[in-house]
Design an enzyme around this catalytic site. Structure first.
Site, mmCIF file in Angstrom:
data_model
loop_
_atom_site.group_PDB
_atom_site.id
_atom_site.type_symbol
_atom_site.label_atom_id
_atom_site.label_comp_id
_atom_site.label_asym_id
_atom_site.label_seq_id
_atom_site.Cartn_x
_atom_site.Cartn_y
_atom_site.Cartn_z
ATOM 1 N N HIS A 12 0.878 -1.188 0.000
ATOM 2 C CA HIS A 12 0.000 0.000 0.000
ATOM 3 C C HIS A 12 0.909 1.231 0.000
ATOM 4 O O HIS A 12 1.416 1.638 1.040
ATOM 5 C CB HIS A 12 -0.917 0.008 1.238
ATOM 6 C CG HIS A 12 -1.894 1.136 1.247
ATOM 7 N ND1 HIS A 12 -3.240 0.947 1.474
ATOM 8 C CD2 HIS A 12 -1.739 2.481 1.063
ATOM 9 C CE1 HIS A 12 -3.865 2.110 1.434
ATOM 10 N NE2 HIS A 12 -2.970 3.065 1.190
ATOM 11 N N HIS A 14 1.704 5.257 -1.672
ATOM 12 C CA HIS A 14 1.343 6.439 -2.463
ATOM 13 C C HIS A 14 2.624 7.021 -3.054
ATOM 14 O O HIS A 14 3.510 7.445 -2.307
ATOM 15 C CB HIS A 14 0.667 7.490 -1.577
ATOM 16 C CG HIS A 14 -0.625 6.998 -0.997
ATOM 17 N ND1 HIS A 14 -1.829 7.129 -1.645
ATOM 18 C CD2 HIS A 14 -0.890 6.333 0.158
ATOM 19 C CE1 HIS A 14 -2.793 6.574 -0.909
ATOM 20 N NE2 HIS A 14 -2.243 6.082 0.191
ATOM 21 N N LYS A 95 -8.831 -0.325 -6.023
ATOM 22 C CA LYS A 95 -8.938 0.297 -4.704
ATOM 23 C C LYS A 95 -10.242 1.068 -4.592
ATOM 24 O O LYS A 95 -10.527 1.943 -5.407
ATOM 25 C CB LYS A 95 -7.745 1.252 -4.509
ATOM 26 C CG LYS A 95 -7.785 2.085 -3.231
ATOM 27 C CD LYS A 95 -7.461 1.255 -2.011
ATOM 28 C CE LYS A 95 -7.619 2.059 -0.715
ATOM 29 N NZ LYS A 95 -6.563 3.026 -0.494
ATOM 30 N N HIS A 134 -10.518 1.172 1.534
ATOM 31 C CA HIS A 134 -10.256 2.088 2.652
ATOM 32 C C HIS A 134 -11.524 2.057 3.495
ATOM 33 O O HIS A 134 -12.513 2.717 3.165
ATOM 34 C CB HIS A 134 -9.971 3.500 2.133
ATOM 35 C CG HIS A 134 -9.664 4.481 3.223
ATOM 36 N ND1 HIS A 134 -8.503 5.218 3.265
ATOM 37 C CD2 HIS A 134 -10.369 4.843 4.323
ATOM 38 C CE1 HIS A 134 -8.506 5.993 4.340
ATOM 39 N NE2 HIS A 134 -9.640 5.781 5.005
ATOM 40 N N HIS A 168 -4.841 -0.822 5.589
ATOM 41 C CA HIS A 168 -4.299 -0.114 6.760
ATOM 42 C C HIS A 168 -5.211 -0.215 7.979
ATOM 43 O O HIS A 168 -5.716 0.802 8.486
ATOM 44 C CB HIS A 168 -3.968 1.349 6.448
ATOM 45 C CG HIS A 168 -4.981 2.091 5.603
ATOM 46 N ND1 HIS A 168 -6.321 2.125 5.910
ATOM 47 C CD2 HIS A 168 -4.840 2.827 4.469
ATOM 48 C CE1 HIS A 168 -6.950 2.846 5.000
ATOM 49 N NE2 HIS A 168 -6.063 3.281 4.121
ATOM 50 N N ASP A 240 1.382 2.474 3.565
ATOM 51 C CA ASP A 240 0.546 3.667 3.422
ATOM 52 C C ASP A 240 1.409 4.925 3.522
ATOM 53 O O ASP A 240 0.952 5.968 4.006
ATOM 54 C CB ASP A 240 -0.602 3.710 4.443
ATOM 55 C CG ASP A 240 -1.677 4.721 4.043
ATOM 56 O OD1 ASP A 240 -1.691 5.148 2.887
ATOM 57 O OD2 ASP A 240 -2.489 5.084 4.914
#
Ligand code: NCD
Ligand code: ZN
Length: 336
Positions: A12, A14, A95, A134, A168, A240
């Site tokens: 995960h 970004h 996602k 999420h 997460h 994350d």
């Protein structure tokens, strides 16, 4: 003393785009063999062209490192089976964000009506595309994730062949849900294994620890630690790591996201050793479980950690990492 980790994966991550991508992608590529790349760009990654072009930009930004970007698409209820079939080979997962719940999620899902979601989710199930979620409601911030657990369960029950990854996770309720459904899995971040809400807001406010979902109570952290240190086969590491420029963190209206990519492996090693967990469990948590869950074979890569002091930099070209300035007892050569 040294520790060798094989093909570490960050499930995960970004990486952003443009100048930020150029800054942060090499940091993940140095330490990891691959990562699941989140699609919450502006606009979100939602077409085949978006996926192919974003992957190309990521590969261009990592130079010579061996690193596999596992791509994800931003879930939209309007995706048809034909469309999903056409992107199947380009993506590892899709996602799903509840609308407006976190950074760049405005185009996400409102309401979790099974009939509305059935066409794309059934198609994903048939095509073997995992769904990453999420999982937060719009409720009181400390309760958002626990309130979402019944939604995870509803989806897991309606689509028993669809692999659903609770992203997460931060609560003991999510940990408990893992064992109730065969098709529920989870990622756990580094920061949620270390901090609680006290570290974020119990003393002076710590913007660099502010993220979604917010860190919870000590008993929640304990539940997360227990399954991570035991390398529960349904949990995997997902940092994350969510970089924001320093000025977007150190201001009123601080952006949500903790930046951990360059320090994650060193801190995880320290955490497993401090807790007397076998290093084999660390290997499972940071790679083998994800390989099993996603059915992926990452590129060969060995990352060697040395027992040598490493001071976490104050910032990486204007992006402040978690625990900036603190000393770690493990480092990766050459230290970055
Ligand atoms: C993430 C981001 O900045 O993109 N922020 C965060 O607090 N974790 C989005 C997300 O994963 O929620
Ligand atoms: Zn994220």
């Amino acid at each position: 003393m040294s520790i060798s980790l094989y093909a570490p994966l960050d499930m995960h991550l970004h990486l952003r785009d443009g100048e930020m991508l150029r800054r942060v992608a090499p940091l993940s590529a140095r330490h990891f063999a691959g990562a699941l790349i989140m699609p919450n760009l502006i606009p979100p990654v939602s077409t085949k062209e978006d996926i192919v072009n974003y992957r190309t930009r990521i590969i261009q930004s990592i130079g010579d490192e061996t690193f596999m970007p596992y791509m994800t698409l931003f879930f939209k209820p309007t995706y048809t089976k034909e469309f999903l079939q056409s992107v199947r080979d380009e993506i590892t997962a899709i996602k799903l964000y509840p609308a407006g719940i976190t950074t760049n999620s405005e185009g996400g899902v409102s309401g979790f009506d099974i009939d509305t979601l059935r066409p794309p989710l059934q198609a994903m199930s048939d095509l073997g595309i995992p769904l990453c979620i999420h999982g937060e409601t719009g409720g009181f911030v400390m309760d958002r994730e626990a309130e979402f657990v019944p939604i995870y369960e509803k989806l897991a029950a309606h689509f028993p062949k669809l692999k659903i990854i609770m992203e997460h996770i931060t609560t003991k309720e999510s940990v408990a849900a893992l064992d109730r459904f065969d098709n529920l899995y989870a990622t756990i971040t580094l920061h949620h294994l270390i901090i609680t809400l006290d570290d974020v807001a119990g003393g002076m406010l710590q913007p660099h620890l502010f993220c979604k979902p917010i860190a919870k109570r000590p008993e929640d952290r304990a539940a997360l630690l227990k399954v991570a240190l035991a390398a529960h086969p349904k949990v995997m590491f997902g940092s994350d790591s969510a970089p924001h420029p320093k000025e977007s963190k150190e201001c009123p209206g601080c952006a949500a996201g903790v930046f951990t990519a360059p320090i994650a492996l060193q801190m995880l090693a320290e955490l497993f050793i401090q807790n007397n967990a076998p290093l084999e469990h660390l290997q499972h948590f940071i790679s083998a479980n994800a390989q099993q869950i996603y059915g992926i074979t990452p590129p060969d890569k060995e990352v060697v950690l040395l027992q040598k002091e490493f001071t976490i930099p104050q910032n990486y070209e204007g992006v402040v990492p978690m625990s900036a300035g603190e000393k770690l007892s493990w480092s990766i050569n050459p230290a970055i």
